[in-house]
Enzyme design. Structure first.
Site, PDB file in Angstrom:
ATOM      1  N   HIS A  22      -9.485 -12.293 -38.001  1.00 16.14           N
ATOM      2  CA  HIS A  22     -10.947 -12.223 -38.000  1.00 16.14           C
ATOM      3  C   HIS A  22     -11.535 -13.261 -38.941  1.00 16.14           C
ATOM      4  O   HIS A  22     -12.560 -13.866 -38.676  1.00 16.14           O
ATOM      5  CB  HIS A  22     -11.417 -10.834 -38.439  1.00 16.14           C
ATOM      6  CG  HIS A  22     -11.398  -9.837 -37.331  1.00 16.14           C
ATOM      7  ND1 HIS A  22     -12.201  -9.952 -36.232  1.00 16.14           N
ATOM      8  CD2 HIS A  22     -10.670  -8.720 -37.140  1.00 16.14           C
ATOM      9  CE1 HIS A  22     -11.981  -8.941 -35.415  1.00 16.14           C
ATOM     10  NE2 HIS A  22     -11.039  -8.183 -35.942  1.00 16.14           N
ATOM     11  N   ARG A  59     -14.874 -18.779 -20.943  1.00 16.28           N
ATOM     12  CA  ARG A  59     -13.544 -18.157 -20.871  1.00 16.28           C
ATOM     13  C   ARG A  59     -13.706 -16.650 -21.093  1.00 16.28           C
ATOM     14  O   ARG A  59     -13.622 -16.179 -22.227  1.00 16.28           O
ATOM     15  CB  ARG A  59     -12.623 -18.769 -21.927  1.00 16.28           C
ATOM     16  CG  ARG A  59     -12.210 -20.207 -21.652  1.00 16.28           C
ATOM     17  CD  ARG A  59     -11.308 -20.716 -22.774  1.00 16.28           C
ATOM     18  NE  ARG A  59     -10.528 -21.863 -22.384  1.00 16.28           N
ATOM     19  CZ  ARG A  59     -10.837 -23.126 -22.681  1.00 16.28           C
ATOM     20  NH1 ARG A  59     -11.919 -23.406 -23.350  1.00 16.28           N
ATOM     21  NH2 ARG A  59     -10.045 -24.108 -22.305  1.00 16.28           N
ATOM     22  N   GLU A  78      -5.741 -26.223 -11.349  1.00 15.96           N
ATOM     23  CA  GLU A  78      -4.905 -26.351 -12.544  1.00 15.96           C
ATOM     24  C   GLU A  78      -3.421 -26.186 -12.228  1.00 15.96           C
ATOM     25  O   GLU A  78      -2.602 -26.064 -13.123  1.00 15.96           O
ATOM     26  CB  GLU A  78      -5.374 -25.427 -13.667  1.00 15.96           C
ATOM     27  CG  GLU A  78      -5.554 -23.984 -13.291  1.00 15.96           C
ATOM     28  CD  GLU A  78      -6.104 -23.134 -14.441  1.00 15.96           C
ATOM     29  OE1 GLU A  78      -6.207 -23.629 -15.566  1.00 15.96           O
ATOM     30  OE2 GLU A  78      -6.387 -21.959 -14.189  1.00 15.96           O
ATOM     31  N   ASP A  89      -3.765 -26.947 -18.104  1.00 12.70           N
ATOM     32  CA  ASP A  89      -2.668 -26.371 -17.328  1.00 12.70           C
ATOM     33  C   ASP A  89      -2.135 -27.339 -16.285  1.00 12.70           C
ATOM     34  O   ASP A  89      -0.933 -27.371 -16.025  1.00 12.70           O
ATOM     35  CB  ASP A  89      -3.108 -25.060 -16.674  1.00 12.70           C
ATOM     36  CG  ASP A  89      -3.025 -23.903 -17.662  1.00 12.70           C
ATOM     37  OD1 ASP A  89      -2.009 -23.831 -18.383  1.00 12.70           O
ATOM     38  OD2 ASP A  89      -3.963 -23.103 -17.741  1.00 12.70           O
ATOM     39  N   CYS A 139     -12.924 -29.276 -16.633  1.00  6.83           N
ATOM     40  CA  CYS A 139     -13.266 -28.452 -17.801  1.00  6.83           C
ATOM     41  C   CYS A 139     -12.122 -28.366 -18.803  1.00  6.83           C
ATOM     42  O   CYS A 139     -12.250 -27.721 -19.826  1.00  6.83           O
ATOM     43  CB  CYS A 139     -13.709 -27.058 -17.369  1.00  6.83           C
ATOM     44  SG  CYS A 139     -12.413 -26.147 -16.532  1.00  6.83           S
TER      45      CYS A 139
HETATM   46  C1  PEP Z   1      -7.256 -25.637 -18.464  1.00  6.01           C
HETATM   47  O1  PEP Z   1      -6.163 -25.159 -18.169  1.00  6.01           O
HETATM   48  O2  PEP Z   1      -7.483 -26.863 -18.510  1.00  6.01           O
HETATM   49  C2  PEP Z   1      -8.398 -24.755 -18.802  1.00  6.01           C
HETATM   50  C3  PEP Z   1      -9.619 -25.221 -18.951  1.00  6.01           C
HETATM   51  O3  PEP Z   1      -8.139 -23.436 -18.993  1.00  6.01           O
HETATM   52  P1  PEP Z   1      -7.407 -22.842 -20.316  1.00  6.01           P
HETATM   53  O4  PEP Z   1      -7.310 -23.951 -21.327  1.00  6.01           O
HETATM   54  O5  PEP Z   1      -8.256 -21.723 -20.781  1.00  6.01           O
HETATM   55  O6  PEP Z   1      -6.080 -22.426 -19.771  1.00  6.01           O
HETATM   56 MG    MG Z   2      -6.002 -23.066 -17.715  1.00  2.53          MG
END
Ligand code: PEP
Ligand code: MG
Length: 544
Positions: free
Chosen positions: A188, A296, A431, A455, A502
């Site tokens: 936290h 997220r 991804e 990913d 993203c």
């Molecule tokens: C990604 O995989 O690029 C993504 C934006 O999702 P996360 O980083 O939350 O897995």
């Molecule tokens: Mg991801």
């Protein structure tokens, strides 16, 4: 000059004097008491004072770090009132005829040990909280004063660890940074630091406190996780220059607020922000993002000790949508599993969790969890321009199941006469290499694509994103990744849908021109990167 290294949990640099945090040194002695009723009354009075202090801290936290993070102090108030905790203390005072301070200290230890021995990591973390509230009650009885009165000069706070209540009670006007010997990045305290925008370094190790003194000059580098004590003049001026450069850059970027994300030859792109919590909206607005490209949503689940209810989720999604009037808000459905674990999901231990039951796979395996989230999202959709995005898609049949569930939720809401928007955009994350390769089949099924490069890189290059040893093999600019993005963009446009990025690569300004040339329509980055990216886009000329 001495250097200590920990983990930076908020990237910024501070230069100033050290102040070693002095915790109230509570020496609790066992004293025999004759009038146990008077002793219990003393304990009750201290409890009342504690509750009132915690209320003040809660109000302060609410202003500084938002509701979700302030909740910990509500939990503290509940713990002070806990029947079992109170009964155990009263029983000890009555039965053993001991002073209240001693009874509180012993019972706090018993409870903390009980919490620590539980399997559930959330409950284990409560051990610190019960010690925190008990120390506060004892301090109220002992009338101890806060001995952390700082001079007017801002300081770098150094401590063994900081309890959440201590972190939030620090006078932000006087704190340049804080550095702790212990702590983890998901504690936290670390979360509060990030949200308070205070440079912070944790896990520096036990030895550092014995090697520093109040008033020592130091540099706390929240980017590298280094604390440099008594730096030489050369290093000091290097860091002062770094700070100046950073603040000049920030000031220059502020001038770009309200300006368009347009290249020199007139090509426009949307620049949106990534968030993990409702509390990040302030930063999104401050940095003039055109929308939210990735919320997220799993953090709502990770912050809780049990599944967040439909209403809880509805309130959170509604708040984000209402805070971004007329702007697009893309909420990603639950992406739990792999590195993001919540005990109450009781997921089996997997050999290869990144290749396991995560994200959409988990949602399709446990449709009741998914249905609750979809209902909350559809209900919230009337409060703004909602986009819903599904993570980790690998096949057409998976997406068909997801879309069928969406239709089912809509007809449920229809039969309950509950309103939802007819203009929700549904999209998927690209991804996995599979999704990119079959993007021609997926594009006609949705309204948009958003490339999750974090990913996509991990799965394309077979490099576990959690494993620092394979980092040298993880070339984020690898041609294979760029080709997969290019294929997805071409297929998106062929079918008339938009495509964004993203993942972290969206903020890599050395690739912005490439992304624009590929035809990327939107880039979604951390709020603090929005203006930097706008600056970059405005200097690009695609006609050259
Ligand atoms: C990604 O995989 O690029 C993504 C934006 O999702 P996360 O980083 O939350 O897995
Ligand atoms: Mg991801």
């Amino acid at each position: 000059m001495t250097k200590f290294t920990g983990k930076g949990v908020y990237g910024a640099v501070a230069v100033g004097k050290i102040s070693v945090f002095k915790r109230q040194d509570i020496q609790v002695k066992r004293i025999r008491i004759e009038d146990t009723q008077a002793e219990i009354a003393r304990f009750e009075a201290a409890k009342e004072k504690t509750i009132s202090q915690l209320k003040d801290i809660y109000d302060m936290a609410l202003k500084e770090v938002g509701e979700a993070n302030a909740q910990i102090f509500e939990i503290h108030m509940m713990m002070v009132e806990d029947d079992d905790y109170n009964a155990a203390i009263a029983e000890m005072i009555n039965g053993q005829k001991v002073n209240a301070e001693y009874a509180v200290a012993v019972i706090a230890d018993n409870f903390a040990e009980m919490f620590s021995s539980m399997d559930d990591s959330y409950m284990q973390a409560r051990a610190t909280d019960v010690r925190d509230i008990s120390n506060r009650i004892i301090a109220c009885m002992s009338e101890q004063k806060d001995n952390n009165s700082f001079s007017d000069e801002k300081v770098i706070i150094c401590a063994d660890d900081l309890a959440p209540s201590e972190t939030v009670s620090l006078d932000k006007e006087k704190v340049l940074a804080f550095v702790t010997a212990h702590g983890s990045s998901n504690s936290h305290t670390a979360i509060l630091a990030r949200n308070m925008n205070i440079p912070a370094i944790i896990g520096v190790g036990d030895e550092f406190l014995s090697q520093i003194n109040d008033g020592d000059m130091a540099v706390a580098d929240g980017f590298s996780g280094e604390l440099i004590v008594n730096p030489d003049e050369e290093l000091l001026s290097e860091y002062r220059q770094k700070q100046l450069d950073e603040s000049e850059k920030k000031a220059l970027l502020q001038k770009l607020k309200g300006k368009e994300n347009v290249t020199l030859d007139g090509r426009r792109i949307d620049i949106y922000a990534n968030i993990g919590s409702v509390d990040n909206i302030g930063a999104v607005l401050l940095n003039d993002a055109g929308g939210i490209g990735l919320f997220r949503s799993e953090f709502l689940y990770l912050e809780n000790s049990d599944y967040p209810t439909e209403d809880m989720q509805f309130m959170a999604y509604r708040k984000v949508l209402e805070s971004m009037p007329a702007k697009k808000v893309i909420i990603r459905t639950l992406d739990i599993g792999a590195d993001k674990q919540a005990d109450y999901f009781r997921l089996d231990k997997e050999e290869n969790p990144a290749l396991g039951l995560r994200a959409i796979r988990l949602c399709l395996s446990r449709p009741e969890i998914f249905r609750t989230q979809l209902r909350a999202l559809y209900r919230a959709s009337v409060y703004g321009r909602l986009g819903i995005m599904f993570p980790m898609i690998t096949s057409v049949s998976e997406l068909e199941k997801v879309l069928a569930l969406c239709r089912q939720v809509k007809s449920e809401l229809d039969s309950e006469n509950i309103e939802y928007s007819e203009n929700i955009e549904l999209g998927i994350m690209i991804e996995t290499p599979a999704a990119a390769i079959i993007s021609d089949k997926l594009a006609p099924m949705v309204d948009f694509f958003s490339v999750g490069t974090n990913d996509l890189t991990q799965y394309t290059l077979a490099c576990d994103r959690q494993n620092p040893q394979v980092e040298p093999f993880c070339d984020t600019h690898h041609e294979a990744i760029l080709r997969l993005i290019e294929i997805s963009a071409a297929n998106a446009h062929k079918h008339g849908i938009w495509i964004g990025i993203c993942g972290e690569l969206a903020a890599d300004t050395s690739l912005t021109e490439t992304f624009l040339r590929i035809g990327i329509d939107e880039l979604s980055v951390s709020p603090s990167f929005v203006l930097r990216l706008r600056d970059n886009v405005r200097k690009i000329n695609l006609s050259e």
